[in-house]
Design a protein around this motif. Structure first.
Motif, PDB file in Angstrom:
ATOM      1  N   THR A  59       1.190  -0.775  -0.383  1.00 26.64           N
ATOM      2  CA  THR A  59       0.413   0.376   0.064  1.00 26.64           C
ATOM      3  C   THR A  59       1.264   1.411  -0.092  1.00 26.64           C
ATOM      4  O   THR A  59       0.406   2.404  -0.467  1.00 26.64           O
ATOM      5  N   SER A  60       1.914   1.011   0.829  1.00 21.47           N
ATOM      6  CA  SER A  60       2.657   2.281   1.204  1.00 21.47           C
ATOM      7  C   SER A  60       3.191   2.364  -0.768  1.00 21.47           C
ATOM      8  O   SER A  60       3.411   4.071  -1.031  1.00 21.47           O
ATOM      9  N   MET A  61       4.211   1.303  -1.233  1.00 19.34           N
ATOM     10  CA  MET A  61       4.648   1.499  -2.817  1.00 19.34           C
ATOM     11  C   MET A  61       3.988   2.154  -3.700  1.00 19.34           C
ATOM     12  O   MET A  61       3.325   3.122  -4.722  1.00 19.34           O
ATOM     13  N   MET A  62       2.177   1.811  -3.512  1.00 16.39           N
ATOM     14  CA  MET A  62       1.124   2.402  -4.368  1.00 16.39           C
ATOM     15  C   MET A  62       0.559   3.640  -4.237  1.00 16.39           C
ATOM     16  O   MET A  62       1.017   4.182  -5.304  1.00 16.39           O
ATOM     17  N   ILE A  63       0.519   4.346  -2.967  1.00  9.03           N
ATOM     18  CA  ILE A  63       1.223   5.947  -2.872  1.00  9.03           C
ATOM     19  C   ILE A  63       2.136   6.339  -3.046  1.00  9.03           C
ATOM     20  O   ILE A  63       1.670   7.352  -3.583  1.00  9.03           O
ATOM     21  N   LYS A  64       2.869   5.839  -3.184  1.00  9.10           N
ATOM     22  CA  LYS A  64       4.425   6.674  -3.421  1.00  9.10           C
ATOM     23  C   LYS A  64       4.854   6.515  -5.001  1.00  9.10           C
ATOM     24  O   LYS A  64       4.637   7.455  -5.410  1.00  9.10           O
ATOM     25  N   ASN A  65       3.906   5.728  -5.623  1.00  8.49           N
ATOM     26  CA  ASN A  65       4.314   5.732  -7.367  1.00  8.49           C
ATOM     27  C   ASN A  65       2.987   6.741  -7.077  1.00  8.49           C
ATOM     28  O   ASN A  65       3.779   7.240  -8.675  1.00  8.49           O
ATOM     29  N   ARG A  66       2.037   6.606  -7.104  1.00  2.00           N
ATOM     30  CA  ARG A  66       0.353   7.309  -7.267  1.00  2.00           C
ATOM     31  C   ARG A  66       1.262   8.935  -7.352  1.00  2.00           C
ATOM     32  O   ARG A  66       1.033   9.751  -7.985  1.00  2.00           O
ATOM     33  N   VAL A  67       1.817   9.421  -6.089  1.00  2.00           N
ATOM     34  CA  VAL A  67       2.572  10.591  -5.579  1.00  2.00           C
ATOM     35  C   VAL A  67       3.591  11.285  -7.237  1.00  2.00           C
ATOM     36  O   VAL A  67       3.037  12.409  -7.263  1.00  2.00           O
ATOM     37  N   LYS A  68       4.091   9.978  -7.490  1.00  2.17           N
ATOM     38  CA  LYS A  68       4.996  10.661  -8.201  1.00  2.17           C
ATOM     39  C   LYS A  68       4.493  10.874  -9.853  1.00  2.17           C
ATOM     40  O   LYS A  68       5.042  11.842  -9.881  1.00  2.17           O
ATOM     41  N   ALA A  69       3.671   9.531  -9.859  1.00  2.00           N
ATOM     42  CA  ALA A  69       3.118  10.146 -11.375  1.00  2.00           C
ATOM     43  C   ALA A  69       2.276  11.509 -11.300  1.00  2.00           C
ATOM     44  O   ALA A  69       2.063  12.039 -12.256  1.00  2.00           O
ATOM     45  N   THR A  70       1.748  11.901 -10.037  1.00  2.00           N
ATOM     46  CA  THR A  70       0.453  12.482 -10.183  1.00  2.00           C
ATOM     47  C   THR A  70       1.632  14.446 -10.118  1.00  2.00           C
ATOM     48  O   THR A  70       1.535  15.177 -10.713  1.00  2.00           O
ATOM     49  N   GLN A  71       2.669  13.954  -9.148  1.00  2.00           N
ATOM     50  CA  GLN A  71       3.272  15.248  -9.304  1.00  2.00           C
ATOM     51  C   GLN A  71       4.429  15.671 -10.572  1.00  2.00           C
ATOM     52  O   GLN A  71       4.306  17.130 -11.029  1.00  2.00           O
ATOM     53  N   LYS A  72       4.325  14.641 -10.856  1.00  2.00           N
ATOM     54  CA  LYS A  72       5.236  14.864 -12.224  1.00  2.00           C
ATOM     55  C   LYS A  72       3.961  16.067 -13.072  1.00  2.00           C
ATOM     56  O   LYS A  72       4.534  16.516 -14.253  1.00  2.00           O
ATOM     57  N   LYS A  73       2.803  15.245 -13.670  1.00  2.00           N
ATOM     58  CA  LYS A  73       1.625  15.950 -14.102  1.00  2.00           C
ATOM     59  C   LYS A  73       1.782  17.314 -13.862  1.00  2.00           C
ATOM     60  O   LYS A  73       1.206  18.696 -14.230  1.00  2.00           O
ATOM     61  N   ILE A  74       1.203  17.914 -12.377  1.00  2.00           N
ATOM     62  CA  ILE A  74       1.040  19.109 -11.624  1.00  2.00           C
ATOM     63  C   ILE A  74       2.832  19.832 -12.536  1.00  2.00           C
ATOM     64  O   ILE A  74       3.005  21.258 -12.740  1.00  2.00           O
ATOM     65  N   ASP A  75       4.266  19.081 -12.498  1.00  2.00           N
ATOM     66  CA  ASP A  75       5.033  20.381 -12.036  1.00  2.00           C
ATOM     67  C   ASP A  75       4.631  20.811 -13.785  1.00  2.00           C
ATOM     68  O   ASP A  75       4.765  21.756 -15.022  1.00  2.00           O
ATOM     69  N   LYS A  76       4.248  19.448 -14.984  1.00  2.00           N
ATOM     70  CA  LYS A  76       3.892  19.124 -16.650  1.00  2.00           C
ATOM     71  C   LYS A  76       3.153  20.648 -16.569  1.00  2.00           C
ATOM     72  O   LYS A  76       2.817  21.295 -17.437  1.00  2.00           O
ATOM     73  N   TYR A  77       2.080  20.691 -15.945  1.00  2.00           N
ATOM     74  CA  TYR A  77       0.421  22.051 -16.316  1.00  2.00           C
ATOM     75  C   TYR A  77       1.336  23.499 -15.251  1.00  2.00           C
ATOM     76  O   TYR A  77       0.896  24.615 -16.060  1.00  2.00           O
ATOM     77  N   ASN A  78       2.424  23.398 -14.441  1.00  2.00           N
ATOM     78  CA  ASN A  78       2.694  24.675 -14.183  1.00  2.00           C
ATOM     79  C   ASN A  78       4.163  24.888 -15.706  1.00  2.00           C
ATOM     80  O   ASN A  78       3.382  26.342 -15.534  1.00  2.00           O
ATOM     81  N   ASP A  79       4.506  23.974 -15.696  1.00  2.00           N
ATOM     82  CA  ASP A  79       4.774  24.755 -17.045  1.00  2.00           C
ATOM     83  C   ASP A  79       5.095  25.230 -18.276  1.00  2.00           C
ATOM     84  O   ASP A  79       5.023  25.770 -18.693  1.00  2.00           O
ATOM     85  N   LEU A  80       3.628  24.710 -18.209  1.00  2.00           N
ATOM     86  CA  LEU A  80       2.595  25.083 -19.375  1.00  2.00           C
ATOM     87  C   LEU A  80       2.473  26.703 -18.808  1.00  2.00           C
ATOM     88  O   LEU A  80       1.490  27.072 -19.923  1.00  2.00           O
ATOM     89  N   LYS A  81       1.921  26.670 -17.919  1.00  2.00           N
ATOM     90  CA  LYS A  81       0.921  27.638 -17.331  1.00  2.00           C
ATOM     91  C   LYS A  81       2.607  29.044 -17.283  1.00  2.00           C
ATOM     92  O   LYS A  81       1.860  29.769 -18.485  1.00  2.00           O
ATOM     93  N   LEU A  82       3.247  28.408 -16.963  1.00  2.00           N
ATOM     94  CA  LEU A  82       5.264  29.775 -17.891  1.00  2.00           C
ATOM     95  C   LEU A  82       4.864  30.021 -18.769  1.00  2.00           C
ATOM     96  O   LEU A  82       5.033  30.752 -19.462  1.00  2.00           O
ATOM     97  N   GLN A  83       4.503  29.134 -19.729  1.00  2.00           N
ATOM     98  CA  GLN A  83       4.782  28.965 -21.348  1.00  2.00           C
ATOM     99  C   GLN A  83       3.962  29.855 -21.661  1.00  2.00           C
ATOM    100  O   GLN A  83       3.817  30.594 -22.522  1.00  2.00           O
ATOM    101  N   LEU A  84       2.531  29.637 -20.849  1.00  2.00           N
ATOM    102  CA  LEU A  84       1.102  30.233 -21.865  1.00  2.00           C
ATOM    103  C   LEU A  84       1.864  32.084 -21.274  1.00  2.00           C
ATOM    104  O   LEU A  84       1.450  32.961 -22.109  1.00  2.00           O
ATOM    105  N   GLU A  85       2.408  32.147 -19.841  1.00  2.00           N
ATOM    106  CA  GLU A  85       2.421  33.686 -19.893  1.00  2.00           C
ATOM    107  C   GLU A  85       3.494  34.001 -20.564  1.00  2.00           C
ATOM    108  O   GLU A  85       3.731  35.306 -20.579  1.00  2.00           O
ATOM    109  N   MET A  86       4.286  33.338 -20.795  1.00  2.00           N
ATOM    110  CA  MET A  86       5.724  33.800 -21.856  1.00  2.00           C
ATOM    111  C   MET A  86       4.909  34.258 -23.410  1.00  2.00           C
ATOM    112  O   MET A  86       5.633  35.341 -23.966  1.00  2.00           O
TER     113      MET A  86
END
Length: 216
Positions: free
Chosen positions: A137-164
């Protein structure tokens, strides 16, 4: 002088050892007896004893070669001697089988009730009060958190590109060299990419709002 003599003795011993093994193929278990004798005298340091052993080995080699050349009397005598005085090699014992540890089944106590837990990212899983959380269960949560964090980082990068892109539009507009599409193609592509990641942001906002309502 001593090293030279030692090297010659070693070469002579190896030659005799190989020749004896080659000549012992027609005799029963004689090769094992030869190996045992050479191993038993492997660490002999006395010159006198070493020369005596080498002389004995040469006599045995001549004796075996006579048997290989057709002297059946020698062959029968050697086989009788080997059968009488040499113990046949025993096969290695099988390794004991390791006992498999049985998993201990622990019964739940009355207060250990399964509860539904919701993670900060919104997904739910079951836990039991008083029990340690399983590694799976701990590894499942850890993997999900990593995958979700990558998507959030990608969203923030796209947001910065839009402002640029929007800032670049204003800059080119002031210079009066803005292209015909006014950079809207770039902006639309970034917005389409952001729509795929906006679901995660909405889920987080909704979950945060629910937690605030529960606290109130």
């Amino acid at each position: 002088m001593y090293k030279h003599l030692l090297q010659e003795t070693r070469l002579k011993t190896l030659e005799l050892y190989k020749a004896l093994l080659k000549s012992s193929t027609q005799y029963n278990n004689l090769g094992n007896a030869i190996r045992q004798q050479f191993k038993a005298n492997k660490y002999t340091t006395s010159r006198k004893k070493t020369l005596a052993l080498l002389t004995e080995a040469e006599h045995v080699l001549n004796f075996l070669e006579r048997g290989n050349n057709g002297d059946k009397r020698i062959v029968s005598k050697v086989n009788e001697y080997v059968q009488k005085y040499t113990k046949p090699t025993q096969p290695l014992p099988d390794e004991p089988k390791k006992k498999q540890k049985r998993s201990k089944i622990v019964e739940r106590k009355s207060y250990q009730v399964a509860i539904t837990v919701r993670h900060a990212l919104g997904f739910e899983f079951k836990r039991v009060r008083g029990w340690r959380q399983p590694v799976q269960t701990s590894m499942m949560i850890k993997n999900r958190v990593k995958a979700t964090q990558k998507k959030i980082d990608k969203y923030n990068d796209l947001k910065l590109q839009l402002e640029m892109v929007r800032g670049e539009r204003l800059f080119l507009q002031n210079l009066k060299c803005l292209p015909k599409d006014r950079l809207y193609n770039y902006e639309d592509n970034i917005k389409w990419a952001m729509e795929a990641y906006s679901i995660i942001k909405d889920t987080q906002k909704q979950h945060t709002k629910t937690n605030l309502e529960d606290d109130l």
